[in-house]
Design a protein around this motif. Sequence first.
Motif: not given
Length: 259
Positions: A218-228
């Motif tokens: 990914p270009a950066g950390k995916p939003a679903f990882e941050v949310f998780g």
Amino acid sequence: MKALVIAAHSGHELLLWKWLRNERPDFVVLTNGAGSTGVARLEPTVDNLSRAGARWIPEVVQPVADADIYRALLEGDTSLFARWVDALAAHVVERGIDCIVADEAEDYNPSHDMCRLMANQVAAQAAARGREVVSLGYPTVGHPSPPARLASERHVMVELDANELQAKLDDMHGYARHFGGQLEQELAGFIAEFGAQAYGRECLFAAQPTRYELAQPPAGKPAFEVFGEERVAAGVYKHVIRGSHLQAVADRLRGATRR
């Protein structure tokens, strides 16, 4: 044109409000939308589809709880996804489907990304059986009618008049208000960011391979990882779904569907 829509969650049908009325497609939903609340959202979606003239086909894909998809991803279990791909590909061939429409992969929700990955696999499997289809995707959380993409990518666009847009927005707000919580917050955030007029165009773009199919980071950390990570820290979740989980399932799924 005979079309099939594959949506990850209940409520996504409202993003295609007028397109559904024009095309009257077959429609499947992968999850019942219960999420962490445990409250399923299928009944309003079935009603939305009925009013649009679309055909819900749970006999092809019976929606499961979000937790079932998350468990499969965490455990690297492809059986659920492979079964869905086989059933959907068979439906495409048997029904003479010309067009598959599905969520785009936006690194926002793992179910959305798996939905796009599966749709790509369904199109490939149908083609292998002699049924070539047009494959399209639509933004679920990004700008619904992004000018830059419209200028550079192949697309289908449906424009709503003022009355249609108001009816669509009323349905979107009513749906979010009915379930409250995160849905209301998300919708308010999207409209604040993009503006209500952005939903006056329904744009379907030529489908692209997901980064999992291309084995790209990914270009950066995916939003679903941050949310998780936030949910684990709050004690709501026990585990964080990572892009590596989706990559592992994608690799195994592609291998399974090629056999």
